[in-house]
Design a protein around this motif. Structure first.
Motif, short mmCIF file in Angstrom:
data_model
loop_
_atom_site.label_atom_id
_atom_site.label_comp_id
_atom_site.label_asym_id
_atom_site.label_seq_id
_atom_site.Cartn_x
_atom_site.Cartn_y
_atom_site.Cartn_z
N CYS A 1 -146.25 52.93 38.75
CA CYS A 1 -145.11 52.50 38.18
C CYS A 1 -145.44 52.83 36.46
O CYS A 1 -146.60 52.69 36.11
CB CYS A 1 -144.65 51.00 38.07
SG CYS A 1 -144.26 50.60 40.02
N LEU B 1 -153.23 50.93 36.47
CA LEU B 1 -154.22 51.57 37.11
C LEU B 1 -154.84 52.75 36.68
O LEU B 1 -155.90 53.25 37.01
CB LEU B 1 -153.67 51.68 38.68
CG LEU B 1 -153.68 50.34 39.39
CD1 LEU B 1 -152.84 50.35 40.55
CD2 LEU B 1 -155.16 50.13 39.72
N CYS C 1 -152.05 49.20 46.01
CA CYS C 1 -151.77 50.09 44.90
C CYS C 1 -152.96 50.60 44.52
O CYS C 1 -153.37 51.68 44.09
CB CYS C 1 -150.73 49.54 43.67
SG CYS C 1 -149.12 49.35 44.31
N ASN D 1 -154.32 42.10 39.29
CA ASN D 1 -152.94 42.16 38.79
C ASN D 1 -152.36 40.90 39.26
O ASN D 1 -150.87 40.59 39.06
CB ASN D 1 -152.13 43.30 38.92
CG ASN D 1 -152.10 43.57 40.57
OD1 ASN D 1 -152.30 42.70 41.43
ND2 ASN D 1 -151.78 44.84 41.13
N GLY E 1 -149.16 43.87 44.83
CA GLY E 1 -148.50 44.60 44.03
C GLY E 1 -147.51 45.50 44.88
O GLY E 1 -146.39 45.60 45.10
N PRO F 1 -151.93 45.18 33.99
CA PRO F 1 -150.51 44.58 34.40
C PRO F 1 -149.73 45.21 35.42
O PRO F 1 -150.00 46.38 35.85
CB PRO F 1 -149.72 45.12 32.94
CG PRO F 1 -150.73 45.90 32.22
CD PRO F 1 -152.01 45.70 32.83
N CYS F 2 -148.99 44.42 36.13
CA CYS F 2 -148.10 45.06 37.20
C CYS F 2 -146.56 44.79 36.85
O CYS F 2 -146.02 43.85 37.28
CB CYS F 2 -148.40 44.28 38.50
SG CYS F 2 -147.59 44.71 39.99
N PRO F 3 -145.89 45.69 35.89
CA PRO F 3 -144.76 45.22 34.98
C PRO F 3 -143.54 44.68 36.18
O PRO F 3 -142.89 43.69 35.89
CB PRO F 3 -144.36 46.40 34.49
CG PRO F 3 -145.73 47.13 34.24
CD PRO F 3 -146.75 46.83 35.40
N PRO F 4 -143.42 45.67 37.45
CA PRO F 4 -142.11 45.04 38.26
C PRO F 4 -142.23 44.01 38.93
O PRO F 4 -141.35 43.18 39.64
CB PRO F 4 -142.01 46.43 39.23
CG PRO F 4 -143.38 46.99 39.28
CD PRO F 4 -144.15 46.46 38.00
#
Ligand code: TPP
Ligand code: SF4
Ligand code: SF4
Ligand code: SF4
Ligand code: MG
Lengths: 280, 98
Positions: free
Chosen positions: A23, A28, A57, A127, A131, A205-208
């Motif tokens: 994403c 990553l 992921c 994260n 994810g 970070p894993c924004p979604p």
């Protein structure tokens, strides 16, 4: 500015697979670049580096590195890597996988590899959630965090990974974030030289998923959180380095452990030598 | 307990020679963007120390507003490499201008 097609690291990448599937704002790609830079500088021939992962992921990461790489089954990166290292001790075997893969389904493999001081570098991209499957909580999700499976807040205590790794006997333990790519890369280079079990945790970070559930509007907001709330303390008492951002706790980074004890491969060579003498 | 990292510098490390400005040249970099790979995360635009970069009003084939050098900032890149290091998508890099 020019629109160029050849990135300076492209020889270390399976360039034809880019853009990757991750994403926007996912950390990553920074982990991948840091690993590549560390491997390049390691002084170990690239054909002797092997990169292994489980499922998730993060576990897609080896698929973008132009090395010998293996994408194994969920949680089983470490046992696969252990077999490979024992079969060919000349290889520099690295496992890069997710927090869920390494510490939930694969947790037992981690503790036993550390206990044996198995000659591996294990990098956990933390994260704080699963994810790939939509942001469920796991053993690394901080207390009170929201996730798709803890909509009213996580009631569990999370693993303090550096403390865990050190307690079992890892030879090298460090923690960084993808907001600290230079320190993280240096740490990976160092860890590649360790004889025995080296463990590096990197927060990403894993924004979604974790990001969105916990009030970060995008990846940049989570990066800013790491930048503003991290302190480096190599001498930290490891029982104090748990991650608990919802209760105002600072994130402690650093190179916490670097100590020498005989590794599995060294001890195995020694026992084989003794066995040969007895057989004769 | 959260401890502060106290620098432990020797006298030699503190006592620095002043920079000789006649010999010192500010490094200059040239920015390269692989527009098709950019995912508009804005890490490079936010972390460039000289605010050289911005989102373009154009989009790539995936619909992302890729990054470009701001008008008038063509010679402001100091080749620090931050954008290249922080980009998760291998979409930007810099080369040194001699
Ligand atoms: C045996 C098995 N159980 C469950 C799954 C579903 N699954 C795929 S990825 C994943 C979790 C991955 O989490 P993590 O390791 O943290 O990776 P991330 O996606 O966060 O990088 C799960 C549970 C699976 N693929 N195989
Ligand atoms: S779901 Fe999270 S970990 Fe997976 S690619 Fe997206 S940001 Fe990265
Ligand atoms: S190299 Fe440094 S100064 Fe140049 S564009 Fe990138 S971040 Fe900005
Ligand atoms: S860091 Fe990379 S992906 Fe993000 S906006 Fe800049 S060039 Fe695009
Ligand atoms: Mg995860």
């Amino acid at each position: 500015m020019s629109i160029e097609e050849v990135h300076p690291k492209s020889q270390f990448l399976r360039d034809e697979r880019l853009p990757h599937i991750w994403c926007p704002g996912c950390g990553l790609g920074i982990v991948l670049q840091s690993y590549i830079n560390a491997a390049e500088k390691s002084g170990i021939r690239l054909e002797n580096h092997v990169l292994i992962s489980g499922i998730g992921c993060t576990a897609r990461l080896p698929g973008y590195a132009n090395l010998d790489t293996y994408h194994t089954t969920h949680g089983r990166g470490i046992p696969f890597a252990t077999g490979m290292k024992i079969a060919n001790p000349d290889l520099k075997v690295t496992v890069i996988s997710g927090d869920g893969d390494l510490f939930n389904i694969g947790g037992n493999h981690f503790i036993h590899a550390a206990r044996r001081n198995m000659d591996l570098l294990v990098v956990c991209v933390n994260n704080f959630n699963y994810g790939m499957t939509g942001g469920q909580h796991g053993s690394t999700t901080p207390p009170s965090s929201l996730s798709s499976s803890t909509p009213y807040g996580n009631i569990e205590q999370s693993f303090n990974l550096p403390y865990l790794a050190a307690a079992i006997g890892a030879s090298y333990v460090a923690r960084w974030t993808v907001m600290h790519p230079r320190q993280f890369t240096k740490s990976l280079s160092k860890a590649m030289d360790i004889r025995g079990f080296a463990f590096v945790e990197v927060l990403s970070p894993c924004p979604p998923n974790f990001g969105k559930f916990n009030g970060f509007s995008d990846g940049f907001a989570e990066m800013e959180f790491y930048r503003k709330n991290s302190v480096v303390d190599n001498e930290a008492k490891l029982e104090d380095v748990s991650i608990d951002p919802h209760h105002g706790k600072q994130i402690i980074l650093g190179e916490f452990v670097n100590k020498r004890r005989p590794s599995f491969i060294e001890l195995e060579r020694e026992v084989n030598r003794r066995a040969m003498v007895v057989e004769k | 307990m959260i401890k502060e990292n106290k620098p432990n510098l020797s006298q030699d490390e503190i006592w620095r020679e002043p920079v000789n400005l006649a010999l010192f040249r500010k490094p200059q970099g040239k920015v390269h963007v692989i527009a098709e790979r950019c995912k508009e995360c804005n890490y490079c635009t936010n972390y460039c120390p000289n605010e050289v970069l911005e989102r373009s009003t154009n989009t790539n084939s995936h619909g992302y507003h890729y990054v470009q050098v701001k008008a008038g900032k063509e010679s402001s890149c100091v080749n620090c490499g931050m954008c290249q290091t922080i980009c998760p998508d291998f979409a930007i890099f810099v080369t040194e201008v001699q």
